[in-house]
Design a protein around this motif. Sequence first.
Motif, PDB file in Angstrom:
ATOM      1  N   ALA A  83      16.058  16.103 -15.809  1.00 36.16           N
ATOM      2  CA  ALA A  83      17.199  15.182 -15.696  1.00 36.16           C
ATOM      3  C   ALA A  83      16.696  13.790 -15.326  1.00 36.16           C
ATOM      4  O   ALA A  83      15.712  13.326 -15.893  1.00 36.16           O
ATOM      5  CB  ALA A  83      18.185  15.742 -14.676  1.00 36.16           C
ATOM      6  N   ASN A  84      17.344  13.098 -14.413  1.00 34.72           N
ATOM      7  CA  ASN A  84      16.921  11.758 -14.006  1.00 34.72           C
ATOM      8  C   ASN A  84      16.050  11.856 -12.751  1.00 34.72           C
ATOM      9  O   ASN A  84      16.569  11.946 -11.639  1.00 34.72           O
ATOM     10  CB  ASN A  84      18.144  10.882 -13.711  1.00 34.72           C
ATOM     11  N   PRO A  85      14.729  11.838 -12.920  1.00 37.62           N
ATOM     12  CA  PRO A  85      13.883  11.949 -11.739  1.00 37.62           C
ATOM     13  C   PRO A  85      13.831  10.635 -10.969  1.00 37.62           C
ATOM     14  O   PRO A  85      13.957   9.551 -11.556  1.00 37.62           O
ATOM     15  CB  PRO A  85      12.510  12.272 -12.338  1.00 37.62           C
ATOM     16  N   PHE A  86      13.661  10.727  -9.671  1.00 36.80           N
ATOM     17  CA  PHE A  86      13.503   9.514  -8.848  1.00 36.80           C
ATOM     18  C   PHE A  86      12.614   9.872  -7.668  1.00 36.80           C
ATOM     19  O   PHE A  86      12.411  11.044  -7.354  1.00 36.80           O
ATOM     20  CB  PHE A  86      14.870   8.991  -8.372  1.00 36.80           C
ATOM     21  N   GLY A  87      12.109   8.818  -7.014  1.00 34.52           N
ATOM     22  CA  GLY A  87      11.291   9.040  -5.834  1.00 34.52           C
ATOM     23  C   GLY A  87      10.139   8.052  -5.787  1.00 34.52           C
ATOM     24  O   GLY A  87      10.067   7.126  -6.598  1.00 34.52           O
ATOM     25  N   PRO A  88       9.231   8.259  -4.824  1.00 35.63           N
ATOM     26  CA  PRO A  88       8.063   7.391  -4.711  1.00 35.63           C
ATOM     27  C   PRO A  88       7.274   7.345  -6.017  1.00 35.63           C
ATOM     28  O   PRO A  88       7.275   8.320  -6.784  1.00 35.63           O
ATOM     29  CB  PRO A  88       7.244   8.078  -3.605  1.00 35.63           C
ATOM     30  N   TYR A  89       6.606   6.244  -6.234  1.00 39.85           N
ATOM     31  CA  TYR A  89       5.782   5.967  -7.422  1.00 39.85           C
ATOM     32  C   TYR A  89       6.595   5.729  -8.693  1.00 39.85           C
ATOM     33  O   TYR A  89       6.048   5.668  -9.788  1.00 39.85           O
ATOM     34  CB  TYR A  89       4.733   7.082  -7.675  1.00 39.85           C
ATOM     35  N   MET A 148       0.854  -1.206   0.000  1.00 38.38           N
ATOM     36  CA  MET A 148       0.000   0.000   0.000  1.00 38.38           C
ATOM     37  C   MET A 148       0.884   1.249   0.000  1.00 38.38           C
ATOM     38  O   MET A 148       1.582   1.504   0.981  1.00 38.38           O
ATOM     39  CB  MET A 148      -0.867  -0.050   1.267  1.00 38.38           C
ATOM     40  N   PRO A 149       0.899   2.017  -1.063  1.00 33.42           N
ATOM     41  CA  PRO A 149       1.806   3.169  -1.092  1.00 33.42           C
ATOM     42  C   PRO A 149       1.389   4.214  -0.073  1.00 33.42           C
ATOM     43  O   PRO A 149       0.207   4.411   0.178  1.00 33.42           O
ATOM     44  CB  PRO A 149       1.622   3.734  -2.505  1.00 33.42           C
ATOM     45  N   ARG A 198      -3.400   4.073 -18.015  1.00 31.29           N
ATOM     46  CA  ARG A 198      -3.568   3.388 -16.735  1.00 31.29           C
ATOM     47  C   ARG A 198      -3.013   4.232 -15.607  1.00 31.29           C
ATOM     48  O   ARG A 198      -2.242   5.159 -15.827  1.00 31.29           O
ATOM     49  CB  ARG A 198      -2.848   2.038 -16.764  1.00 31.29           C
ATOM     50  N   GLN A 199      -3.429   3.868 -14.394  1.00 28.55           N
ATOM     51  CA  GLN A 199      -2.867   4.462 -13.189  1.00 28.55           C
ATOM     52  C   GLN A 199      -1.907   3.445 -12.581  1.00 28.55           C
ATOM     53  O   GLN A 199      -2.307   2.348 -12.202  1.00 28.55           O
ATOM     54  CB  GLN A 199      -3.969   4.781 -12.181  1.00 28.55           C
ATOM     55  N   SER A 200      -0.647   3.806 -12.462  1.00 25.27           N
ATOM     56  CA  SER A 200       0.311   2.864 -11.893  1.00 25.27           C
ATOM     57  C   SER A 200      -0.005   2.599 -10.421  1.00 25.27           C
ATOM     58  O   SER A 200       0.148   1.477  -9.937  1.00 25.27           O
ATOM     59  CB  SER A 200       1.735   3.422 -12.008  1.00 25.27           C
ATOM     60  N   PHE A 201      -0.453   3.619  -9.717  1.00 25.51           N
ATOM     61  CA  PHE A 201      -0.763   3.489  -8.291  1.00 25.51           C
ATOM     62  C   PHE A 201      -2.106   4.154  -8.018  1.00 25.51           C
ATOM     63  O   PHE A 201      -2.171   5.307  -7.600  1.00 25.51           O
ATOM     64  CB  PHE A 201       0.351   4.126  -7.438  1.00 25.51           C
ATOM     65  N   LEU A 233      -4.116   8.211  -6.415  1.00 25.97           N
ATOM     66  CA  LEU A 233      -4.917   9.176  -7.181  1.00 25.97           C
ATOM     67  C   LEU A 233      -6.375   9.212  -6.714  1.00 25.97           C
ATOM     68  O   LEU A 233      -7.243   9.722  -7.422  1.00 25.97           O
ATOM     69  CB  LEU A 233      -4.837   8.847  -8.677  1.00 25.97           C
ATOM     70  N   GLU A 234      -6.637   8.690  -5.532  1.00 28.49           N
ATOM     71  CA  GLU A 234      -8.003   8.729  -5.010  1.00 28.49           C
ATOM     72  C   GLU A 234      -8.480  10.170  -4.924  1.00 28.49           C
ATOM     73  O   GLU A 234      -7.758  11.040  -4.440  1.00 28.49           O
ATOM     74  CB  GLU A 234      -8.050   8.084  -3.620  1.00 28.49           C
ATOM     75  N   GLY A 235      -9.681  10.384  -5.412  1.00 30.89           N
ATOM     76  CA  GLY A 235     -10.234  11.744  -5.372  1.00 30.89           C
ATOM     77  C   GLY A 235      -9.892  12.587  -6.584  1.00 30.89           C
ATOM     78  O   GLY A 235     -10.438  13.677  -6.759  1.00 30.89           O
ATOM     79  N   ILE A 236      -8.966  12.120  -7.433  1.00 32.29           N
ATOM     80  CA  ILE A 236      -8.620  12.856  -8.656  1.00 32.29           C
ATOM     81  C   ILE A 236      -9.559  12.395  -9.782  1.00 32.29           C
ATOM     82  O   ILE A 236      -9.730  11.197  -9.992  1.00 32.29           O
ATOM     83  CB  ILE A 236      -7.157  12.570  -9.076  1.00 32.29           C
TER      84      ILE A 236
END
Lengths: 326, 326
Positions: free
Chosen positions: B186-192, B1-2, B53-56, B60-63
């Motif tokens: 550039a090279n993005p990183f992070g959650p999702y 669960m993210p 699609r939504q990866s997670f 995106l709940e509520g969007i």
Amino acid sequence: MPTPSAIPPAARRTGGLPPGTSCVVLGGGGFIGTHLCRRLAADGMRVLGFGRRQSFPEALEGITWLGGDFTDRAALARAVEGAEVVFHLLGGSTPESANIDPVADLGASAVATLHLLEICRAAAVRKLVFVSSGGTVYGIPRATPIPEDAPTDPISAYGISKLAVEKYLYLYRHLHALDYAVLRVANPFGPYQSPTRRQGVVAALMHRMMTAQPVEVWGDGQVVRDFVFVEDVAEALVTVAAHDGPQRVFNVGSGEGRSVNAVIADIAAVLEQPGIVPVHKPARATDVPVSILDIRRIREATGWVPRTPWLAALEATAEWMRHSYR
Amino acid sequence: MPTPSAIPPAARRTGGLPPGTSCVVLGGGGFIGTHLCRRLAADGMRVLGFGRRQSFPEALEGITWLGGDFTDRAALARAVEGAEVVFHLLGGSTPESANIDPVADLGASAVATLHLLEICRAAAVRKLVFVSSGGTVYGIPRATPIPEDAPTDPISAYGISKLAVEKYLYLYRHLHALDYAVLRVANPFGPYQSPTRRQGVVAALMHRMMTAQPVEVWGDGQVVRDFVFVEDVAEALVTVAAHDGPQRVFNVGSGEGRSVNAVIADIAAVLEQPGIVPVHKPARATDVPVSILDIRRIREATGWVPRTPWLAALEATAEWMRHSYR
């Protein structure tokens, strides 16, 4: 009946392609292509012309010809098979038509070139020489004359797809060692340029004066262009095909700017038609205000210079047009 | 669960989009898109996400969401209708897949964008913000950090099609006054960021360490990249959407370079897994040796700076991955 240009061919360079080199001219039936086929044949190359049609079949007598469409991959592969040098002069659109349907333009230009690159790679072609558009890839110049490393922000979809092709050539050399050269040609003019198919302003204006039609100009006629004689362009193509050096992108122009109004005056003088008053039509959004190419790079790298004086080139064009369109 | 990132959101800027602005995020279900949708919603915008699609989905709940393919023009037109600002984050390929099929990449990227531009023009969209590729459009840099006006000679078809999209945006502003901004990220990183779908090296390496798989590296690990935290990228997108100035192309990075080997060491430290020995695989032809972006232009024009320290960002990424992938 078209006749060859009244101008004697430029002295043959030493250091050109070895006689007998197998050359394919894609788009060999068009304006520049016709000159290039003739020049290569005169230099003793084995020449195959490929394209949808020959604009002036008489001019290509004796040249081996394969008819076909650029988007027909099988035909393209047949044309390229066995070639050492491939000249890529294809691309059916104009800056105006490309903006009306940029998707079609991108397909006809960039996508078709990607297929060509795969074919050249499979056929182990030694070098691909591409005629790009010096008048559109730079967009609105920050300074003139424009060097090759100036920003490239086209204001026509035509310029964007030419630029994309240049980038794919760079990529294929990087990934697959397919050698190439790009000539960013300014505004070419001369014999075999159709005056009725929007190929260039010199042919269109000259033809209208010769046939006593109103001389129509987009905008106020103060836009400045760099006009280069087509035989000098053919010479540049042959020179660059044989050149081996670190640079691969070259401007090809006269290095001088002339306004459309000045061109009208000079054509009128050559035709001995004083007192021509142009009809001004609305300016076009795809027309950059000024385009003059810096030609130092090709001169320093290869020794090529534009040899034909402006008025002599106009005379030669007029001489051809008198025989072909009257 | 993210879970949302452990890092508190950056302080809201004044001068951002007015609350209630109608924003569409094309590619809103992807890595950067998910962050952007959340950020825009948190800032009080009216947000519509669009994509295959939504990866997670939980993120995106509520969007408001409209499912559709980028190549489906009718769906795209429905998504864009009524939007004031359109964020264009679509493009399904990777630098590796694009080189295998450059024609498909050009179609999915440039051709689909041309259709989008016509749709935006018809819908009178106020501004289009495009996420381009800071890591590929420049190719092999002559000098680092790379400013926006450096030469652009991509060594991947992916970079070429991103560049073509940039040029079409410029063209449509010139011809049709459709405003835009380009972020060369550039090279993005992070959650999702998916660790298994080749979205980025940080996610892939971290996931392998967490799941005790061999840590595989293309080449010797000495290639240098500019890693930027995804929440800082979302901040840059929001900032640029509201910015009004002469510049329209902006680098977005950390301004600092890190080798892949250094990244491995830092991830190992964050995960408390000392003694990681990477497995080296052959280098890839599409990898430039070094890529560090010069971020002075966006800083000077808008005040945006990357706010999240490297190790804190890695910690936040690890925290999210622990909850999502174990």
